[in-house]
Design a protein around this motif. Structure first.
Motif, PDB file in Angstrom:
ATOM      1  N   GLU A 295      -0.340 -22.591  -9.104  1.00  0.00           N
ATOM      2  CA  GLU A 295       0.107 -21.330  -8.512  1.00  0.00           C
ATOM      3  C   GLU A 295      -0.308 -21.231  -7.045  1.00  0.00           C
ATOM      4  N   LYS A 296      -1.461 -21.785  -6.719  1.00  0.00           N
ATOM      5  CA  LYS A 296      -1.987 -21.715  -5.349  1.00  0.00           C
ATOM      6  C   LYS A 296      -1.189 -22.597  -4.386  1.00  0.00           C
ATOM      7  N   LEU A 297      -0.923 -23.842  -4.788  1.00  0.00           N
ATOM      8  CA  LEU A 297      -0.287 -24.808  -3.894  1.00  0.00           C
ATOM      9  C   LEU A 297       1.214 -24.943  -4.123  1.00  0.00           C
ATOM     10  N   GLY A 298       1.678 -24.579  -5.306  1.00  0.00           N
ATOM     11  CA  GLY A 298       3.100 -24.725  -5.619  1.00  0.00           C
ATOM     12  C   GLY A 298       3.398 -26.065  -6.268  1.00  0.00           C
ATOM     13  N   LYS A 299       4.358 -26.072  -7.178  1.00  0.00           N
ATOM     14  CA  LYS A 299       4.669 -27.285  -7.936  1.00  0.00           C
ATOM     15  C   LYS A 299       5.135 -28.424  -7.028  1.00  0.00           C
ATOM     16  N   GLU A 300       5.908 -28.097  -5.991  1.00  0.00           N
ATOM     17  CA  GLU A 300       6.426 -29.143  -5.107  1.00  0.00           C
ATOM     18  C   GLU A 300       5.285 -29.891  -4.416  1.00  0.00           C
ATOM     19  N   ARG A 301       4.275 -29.135  -3.942  1.00  0.00           N
ATOM     20  CA  ARG A 301       3.156 -29.768  -3.256  1.00  0.00           C
ATOM     21  C   ARG A 301       2.298 -30.579  -4.232  1.00  0.00           C
ATOM     22  N   ILE A 302       2.083 -30.031  -5.421  1.00  0.00           N
ATOM     23  CA  ILE A 302       1.300 -30.755  -6.426  1.00  0.00           C
ATOM     24  C   ILE A 302       2.003 -32.047  -6.821  1.00  0.00           C
ATOM     25  N   ASP A 303       3.312 -31.996  -6.993  1.00  0.00           N
ATOM     26  CA  ASP A 303       4.070 -33.202  -7.346  1.00  0.00           C
ATOM     27  C   ASP A 303       3.948 -34.257  -6.244  1.00  0.00           C
ATOM     28  N   GLU A 304       3.941 -33.801  -4.987  1.00  0.00           N
ATOM     29  CA  GLU A 304       3.796 -34.726  -3.860  1.00  0.00           C
ATOM     30  C   GLU A 304       2.405 -35.380  -3.875  1.00  0.00           C
ATOM     31  N   LEU A 305       1.385 -34.568  -4.159  1.00  0.00           N
ATOM     32  CA  LEU A 305       0.026 -35.109  -4.275  1.00  0.00           C
ATOM     33  C   LEU A 305      -0.068 -36.120  -5.403  1.00  0.00           C
ATOM     34  N   ASP A 306       0.589 -35.828  -6.503  1.00  0.00           N
ATOM     35  CA  ASP A 306       0.522 -36.726  -7.663  1.00  0.00           C
ATOM     36  C   ASP A 306       1.243 -38.044  -7.391  1.00  0.00           C
ATOM     37  N   ARG A 307       2.356 -37.959  -6.681  1.00  0.00           N
ATOM     38  CA  ARG A 307       3.077 -39.202  -6.351  1.00  0.00           C
ATOM     39  C   ARG A 307       2.221 -40.100  -5.456  1.00  0.00           C
ATOM     40  N   HIS A 308       1.447 -39.482  -4.579  1.00  0.00           N
ATOM     41  CA  HIS A 308       0.667 -40.279  -3.619  1.00  0.00           C
ATOM     42  C   HIS A 308      -0.673 -40.733  -4.178  1.00  0.00           C
ATOM     43  N   PHE A 309      -1.361 -39.838  -4.917  1.00  0.00           N
ATOM     44  CA  PHE A 309      -2.722 -40.154  -5.384  1.00  0.00           C
ATOM     45  C   PHE A 309      -2.841 -40.287  -6.903  1.00  0.00           C
ATOM     46  N   ASN A 310      -1.762 -40.027  -7.657  1.00  0.00           N
ATOM     47  CA  ASN A 310      -1.830 -39.983  -9.133  1.00  0.00           C
ATOM     48  C   ASN A 310      -2.894 -38.991  -9.617  1.00  0.00           C
ATOM     49  N   ILE A 311      -3.046 -37.898  -8.905  1.00  0.00           N
ATOM     50  CA  ILE A 311      -4.158 -36.990  -9.142  1.00  0.00           C
ATOM     51  C   ILE A 311      -3.979 -36.156 -10.409  1.00  0.00           C
ATOM     52  N   ILE A 312      -2.749 -35.839 -10.759  1.00  0.00           N
ATOM     53  CA  ILE A 312      -2.470 -35.082 -11.983  1.00  0.00           C
ATOM     54  C   ILE A 312      -2.208 -36.026 -13.155  1.00  0.00           C
ATOM     55  N   SER A 313      -1.534 -37.120 -12.890  1.00  0.00           N
ATOM     56  CA  SER A 313      -1.193 -38.078 -13.952  1.00  0.00           C
ATOM     57  C   SER A 313      -2.439 -38.629 -14.627  1.00  0.00           C
ATOM     58  N   THR A 314      -3.550 -38.680 -13.903  1.00  0.00           N
ATOM     59  CA  THR A 314      -4.780 -39.253 -14.453  1.00  0.00           C
ATOM     60  C   THR A 314      -5.818 -38.192 -14.825  1.00  0.00           C
ATOM     61  N   CYS A 315      -5.417 -36.911 -14.864  1.00  0.00           N
ATOM     62  CA  CYS A 315      -6.403 -35.852 -15.120  1.00  0.00           C
ATOM     63  C   CYS A 315      -6.699 -35.664 -16.603  1.00  0.00           C
ATOM     64  N   GLY A 316      -5.902 -36.281 -17.479  1.00  0.00           N
ATOM     65  CA  GLY A 316      -6.174 -36.195 -18.912  1.00  0.00           C
ATOM     66  C   GLY A 316      -5.396 -35.120 -19.647  1.00  0.00           C
TER      67      GLY A 316
END
Length: 342
Positions: A295-316
């Motif tokens: 909600e803070k950053l928005g889905k588009e920004r989070i998806d961009e972070l995940d594509r670059h760092f795999n930050i959500i894909s690896t969160c469990g």
């Protein structure tokens, strides 16, 4: 073993009856003479998990100095960490501890201490310096990105190859996403610990009650709601301090249970084992924080972070769990009259 006393048989407790010491990471039983890491709060780690903690330190020493217990976050006695090290690790460790001790007293407000991700070299730089780090250690000399902690290409001429330029573009993207990555990292880390509401020292409770006393500032607070005792709602005209915050918790949503294992008495989703309760509590907290950061950053920004760092894909957690799971912490039965006073 049994002892005869005035015709009464007193059975001495066996080793099984005595309180076991378990590893705070893998929960295995520890021998009395186990030489693993332990903190002054009584959290123990077996020798194998202690070896993994050492590896964690050596992977990013700048992030793990000062050395802290992984559970309560209180600073460790250096000697209990040092005895885990191999002779080859000692020199590297000593260099980083020396740098840390020195930098604590000599860095100006506009300076920071940057470490090479691949060796013991460190340099004082301006706080706004580039995230690209050129190591000056003669046996390393790597160029690295301090955000993703990966090697950058070293250009052999004024004009890089297409591959080198494409690789550097990725690291420029790291810089663009760095602030938001830091926000997501903090949210993910906060899901597995609770911070003292006064000084911010964070950690995970043990199997005792939800009443916490901060080892740094001595603040008394509630682990369940995260509030100072002064800010907790308590029984009207109560005289028992934080215990009044537990009064009628089972029918007052503004109060908290003294033990996590009590919740299963009114909400059968909760286990009756303290360790499993703690896992459930922090799972709920992690999902809630992940939902907040979306909600803070928005889905588009989070998806961009995940594509670059795999930050959500690896969160469990899956996207369905993050967005759709019911995060009601306590479900009160229909036959209980919930109220917000006594």
């Amino acid at each position: 073993m049994s002892i005869q006393v005035d015709s009464t048989i007193v059975t001495a407790p066996t080793e099984k009856d005595k309180k076991k010491t378990i590893c705070g990471a893998c929960t295995s039983d520890l021998e009395p003479d186990d030489s693993g890491i332990q903190c002054v709060q009584g959290h123990y780690f077996c020798t194998q998990c202690s070896t993994n903690i050492v590896r964690l330190f050596f992977s990013e020493p700048h992030n793990y100095i000062p050395l802290r217990c992984l559970i309560c976050r209180i600073e460790l006695n250096p000697s209990v960490f040092e005895r885990q090290l191999t002779p080859e690790q000692i020199e590297f460790y000593d260099q980083h501890m020396l740098i840390f001790a020195w930098s604590k007293h000599f860095l100006d407000e506009d300076e920071r201490l940057d470490h090479c991700p691949f060796c013991s070299f460190a340099a004082i730089r301006n706080i706004n310096a580039s995230h690209i780090f050129h190591c000056q250690h003669e046996q390393c000399l790597k160029v690295s990105c301090l955000i993703c902690r990966k090697v950058c290409p070293k250009f052999q001429s004024d004009y890089g190859t297409d591959e080198e330029l494409a690789e550097m573009d990725k690291h420029f993207k790291c810089a663009e996403l760095a602030d938001d990555k830091h926000i997501v990292d903090e949210y993910l880390e906060s899901g597995q610990k609770i911070a003292c509401p006064k000084c911010g020292l964070a950690g995970m409770k043990d199997d005792a009650c939800t009443h916490m006393t901060c080892p740094t500032c001595a603040q008394l607070w509630c682990y369940f709601c995260g509030k100072k005792v002064e800010d907790c709602e308590k029984a009207r005209d109560g005289t028992n301090g934080i215990f009044d915050h537990n009064h009628n918790w089972d029918c007052n949503p503004n109060r908290c249970p003294m033990y996590l294992t009590q919740v299963c008495d009114i909400d059968d989703r909760w286990p009756d084992d303290e360790e499993q309760c703690l896992v459930m509590f922090h799972r709920n907290r992690s999902l809630r924080l992940l939902r907040e950061v979306y909600e803070k950053l928005g889905k588009e920004r989070i998806d961009e972070l995940d594509r670059h760092f795999n930050i959500i894909s690896t969160c469990g957690f899956t996207m369905e769990e993050i967005f759709d799971e019911d995060l009601t912490l306590i479900k009160y039965p229909d036959n209980i009259d919930t109220r917000r006073d006594d």
